[in-house]
Design an enzyme around this catalytic site. Sequence first.
Site, short mmCIF file in Angstrom:
data_model
loop_
_atom_site.label_atom_id
_atom_site.label_comp_id
_atom_site.label_asym_id
_atom_site.label_seq_id
_atom_site.Cartn_x
_atom_site.Cartn_y
_atom_site.Cartn_z
N TYR A 81 0.82 -1.21 0.00
CA TYR A 81 0.00 0.00 0.00
C TYR A 81 0.86 1.27 0.00
O TYR A 81 0.41 2.31 -0.47
CB TYR A 81 -0.92 0.03 1.24
N ASP A 117 -3.02 -17.99 0.21
CA ASP A 117 -4.00 -18.62 -0.69
C ASP A 117 -4.72 -19.76 0.03
O ASP A 117 -5.94 -19.90 -0.06
CB ASP A 117 -3.33 -19.10 -2.00
C1 IPM Z 1 -10.51 -1.33 3.44
C2 IPM Z 1 -10.73 -0.68 2.10
C3 IPM Z 1 -9.57 0.29 1.83
C4 IPM Z 1 -8.30 -0.54 1.75
C5 IPM Z 1 -9.75 1.18 0.61
C6 IPM Z 1 -11.02 1.99 0.67
C7 IPM Z 1 -8.57 2.09 0.41
O1 IPM Z 1 -10.87 -1.63 1.10
O2 IPM Z 1 -10.36 -0.61 4.44
O3 IPM Z 1 -10.52 -2.56 3.48
O4 IPM Z 1 -7.96 -1.08 0.67
O5 IPM Z 1 -7.61 -0.64 2.76
#
Ligand code: IPM
Length: 369
Positions: free
Chosen positions: A143, A226
């Site tokens: 991320y 998985d």
């Molecule tokens: C979550 C959501 C978020 C993520 C998005 C909205 C950025 O899917 O909190 O699970 O991917 O973390």
Amino acid sequence: MAANKKLLMLPGDGIGPEVMKQVQTIIDWMDKRRHVSFDVTNDVVGGAAIDKYGQPLGDNTLADAMGVDAVLLGAVGGPKWDNVERDLRPEMGLLTLRKEMDLYANLRPATVLPAMAKASSLKEELVSGLDMLIVRELTGGVYFGKPRGIEKLADGTRKAVDTQVYSEAEIERVCRLAFELAGKRSGKVHSVEKANVMETGVLWRQIATEIGADFPDIDLHHMYADNCAMQLVRQPKQFDVIVTDNLFGDILSDCAAMLTGSLGMLPSASLGAADSDGRRKALYEPVHGSAPDIAGQGIANPLAMIQSFAMCLKYSFDMGEDADLIEQACKNVLDAGLRTPDILEAGMTKISTTDMGDHVTKELDKLSA
Ligand code: IPM
Ligand code: MG
């Protein structure tokens, strides 16, 4: 009583404002009936912040979030902002909050209440009584890893790069918290990665094993991601606590959510490190998204948001008793067969978002009479 519990409410987009309103109903009830006051500030985030401030998280909003005891967030995103550039997307508002507040541990409990077992997409006996907790690492991994981006190559084609990166410290702190939480539950941790393919998985497994040695009473299992996805739909009750990275946690928690019958049922808590007084920065939000397809129709299920508020009471304000009361009230409403459309079954009564909030408050009245 003095209002000393500072809350920042960020309803966000789509169904966010509708479900957040039901939390306000409960806060008003607590104010009146239990004489507990919250000092609530409201602001926008995500698409609503793009519209108001020109960015998905206003500078002042972030400063406020850093200063309060807890942040409650509804949901972000929607088709209106689908074409804005990535750095300005609504989701960046949420990701920036997580990163800046250093909320490294995301707790996503998936429990199946008896009244809900039939609503699951799995057979009732597979999920009835399910009570598991996914602890998702929230501020690292793919991320946030660099380099990232899309570049144009000399031949005119494009190439995209994301980077999965984890430091020892990042893995250690989230694993430690998972073990601590497992100690208060049934004492089992599944550490989930792809050590068969990924270097971060190899390091994750090593560190989970090392931290596990500090918790001899906890039963530690390692599982590939998985396989975990498969086991979640095969035999979910084998799990107690799952600890995993940011991306696997995102995916596996959606899967776990559905076991409970609806995405609209799952709350979450995102916690930072404890300071010397044991206080943590914290943000509470439902696992579901902004659901733009049903926004504004009054049919969204507010229970994940309400239960996220219950988690807030428990983890940020040490008000476990009040949290239990709210959970019990939600349970009673479901037991009475009152359902929003997402969890409606034959023979039950369909109610609106606002009705659900009102019924939970009525149950709170009865429970505390
Ligand atoms: C979550 C959501 C978020 C993520 C998005 C909205 C950025 O899917 O909190 O699970 O991917 O973390
Ligand atoms: Mg997700």
